[in-house]
Design a protein around this motif. Sequence first.
Motif, mmCIF file in Angstrom:
data_model
loop_
_atom_site.group_PDB
_atom_site.id
_atom_site.type_symbol
_atom_site.label_atom_id
_atom_site.label_comp_id
_atom_site.label_asym_id
_atom_site.label_seq_id
_atom_site.Cartn_x
_atom_site.Cartn_y
_atom_site.Cartn_z
ATOM 1 N N GLY A 124 0.882 -1.231 -0.133
ATOM 2 C CA GLY A 124 0.070 -0.080 -0.082
ATOM 3 C C GLY A 124 0.823 1.398 0.055
ATOM 4 O O GLY A 124 0.133 2.465 -0.085
ATOM 5 N N ILE A 125 2.115 1.060 0.060
ATOM 6 C CA ILE A 125 2.941 2.335 -0.114
ATOM 7 C C ILE A 125 3.087 2.897 -1.440
ATOM 8 O O ILE A 125 3.611 1.985 -2.188
ATOM 9 N N ARG A 136 14.456 3.395 6.752
ATOM 10 C CA ARG A 136 14.479 4.151 7.998
ATOM 11 C C ARG A 136 13.485 5.386 8.152
ATOM 12 O O ARG A 136 12.518 5.651 8.866
ATOM 13 N N HIS A 137 13.726 6.066 6.936
ATOM 14 C CA HIS A 137 12.909 7.560 6.754
ATOM 15 C C HIS A 137 11.643 7.447 6.231
ATOM 16 O O HIS A 137 10.858 8.280 5.984
ATOM 17 N N VAL A 138 11.607 6.461 5.069
ATOM 18 C CA VAL A 138 10.272 6.126 4.296
ATOM 19 C C VAL A 138 9.532 5.156 4.629
ATOM 20 O O VAL A 138 8.240 5.279 5.300
ATOM 21 N N THR A 139 10.087 3.944 4.754
ATOM 22 C CA THR A 139 9.275 2.537 5.108
ATOM 23 C C THR A 139 8.993 2.442 6.460
ATOM 24 O O THR A 139 7.611 2.189 6.670
ATOM 25 N N LEU A 140 9.761 2.653 7.261
ATOM 26 C CA LEU A 140 9.269 2.538 8.780
ATOM 27 C C LEU A 140 8.327 3.301 9.071
ATOM 28 O O LEU A 140 7.258 2.730 10.084
ATOM 29 N N LEU A 155 5.034 2.390 8.066
ATOM 30 C CA LEU A 155 4.485 1.011 8.716
ATOM 31 C C LEU A 155 4.181 0.880 10.196
ATOM 32 O O LEU A 155 3.759 -0.038 10.607
ATOM 33 N N ARG A 156 4.063 2.260 10.604
ATOM 34 C CA ARG A 156 4.117 2.296 11.836
ATOM 35 C C ARG A 156 2.713 1.716 12.410
ATOM 36 O O ARG A 156 2.613 1.112 13.410
ATOM 37 N N PRO A 157 1.567 2.375 11.906
ATOM 38 C CA PRO A 157 0.158 1.669 12.088
ATOM 39 C C PRO A 157 0.165 0.238 11.988
ATOM 40 O O PRO A 157 -0.419 -0.541 13.065
ATOM 41 N N ALA A 158 0.831 -0.382 11.061
ATOM 42 C CA ALA A 158 0.678 -1.867 10.825
ATOM 43 C C ALA A 158 1.393 -2.294 11.855
ATOM 44 O O ALA A 158 1.326 -3.595 12.268
ATOM 45 N N ILE A 159 2.639 -2.183 12.265
ATOM 46 C CA ILE A 159 3.562 -2.562 13.224
ATOM 47 C C ILE A 159 2.732 -2.468 14.551
ATOM 48 O O ILE A 159 2.883 -3.661 15.344
#
Length: 276
Positions: free
Chosen positions: A165-166, A186-190, A193-197
């Motif tokens: 979905g990104i 570190r600056h885009v993916t994570l 992904l915070r809500p999913a994590i």
Amino acid sequence: MLGLFYLYPILDAVRLAFTNASLLGGEVRYTTGTITAVLGHAALGEILANTAVFTFASVAGQQALGLAIALLVVRGERRRLPGMVLLRTIVLVAWVIPGIANGIIWQLLFSEAPFGAINGVLRLLHVAPVPWLSDPTLAMVSSVVSNIWRGTAFSMIVFYAALKGIDTTLYEAADMDGASTRQTFRHVTLPLLRPAILVNSILVTIQTLNVFDAIISLTGGGPGRATEVLSLFTFFTVFRNYDLGGASVLSILMLVISLVLAVLYASFLPRDEDRA
């Protein structure tokens, strides 16, 4: 339907927690003595510590391994590499195996008997066998490894869906700015992904807190009480000691712990004003 299958059993467990109910029958009377006896049990502290270690290690391991596999699959699909569907299928196989079967499989792998697969390989390499299931520390490690192997597929599915979905233009922009793979992650993916994590953390934590079938077939809670977690202690209380009231107290305790952790995780979820 939710009230019938979820709310009523919870309320009935609360009621039974204030009784001396037993599976053997007999007169049931209301008392607070059951709660006092269970919460004052000499082994409860050790069992809660085991539960904390098992849960934290399992959740961390499943999240890390699930994310790693999801990243591998997504990047492989973007580059049209073969075998990505096979990789997802292999990971999902572990998820559909029942907990009891999972424990038996790993018991055969970790067994210190001559037929133990891992120690058998070590013997061929002229390495001394490892007491995977008889050493208290290694028994916990073995339990965590088996649970991570089984539960990683769920985390992989959650992260796979989130990664798909990104918007790929974000990665293109990062690449044009000269960001390295590590910086992009570190600056885009994570951050995305915070809500999913966090949601995955809630679900995996609740699942792990309720695991007892894989442990009972792998170590039986031993050696001693080294791998006896709260769910297994509850199982033993009701089906070995026939103490229905005490098991109800422990089940409510598990519910409270799950709710507290869920609320804690949910407090870190981004709100609408944060997204804005």
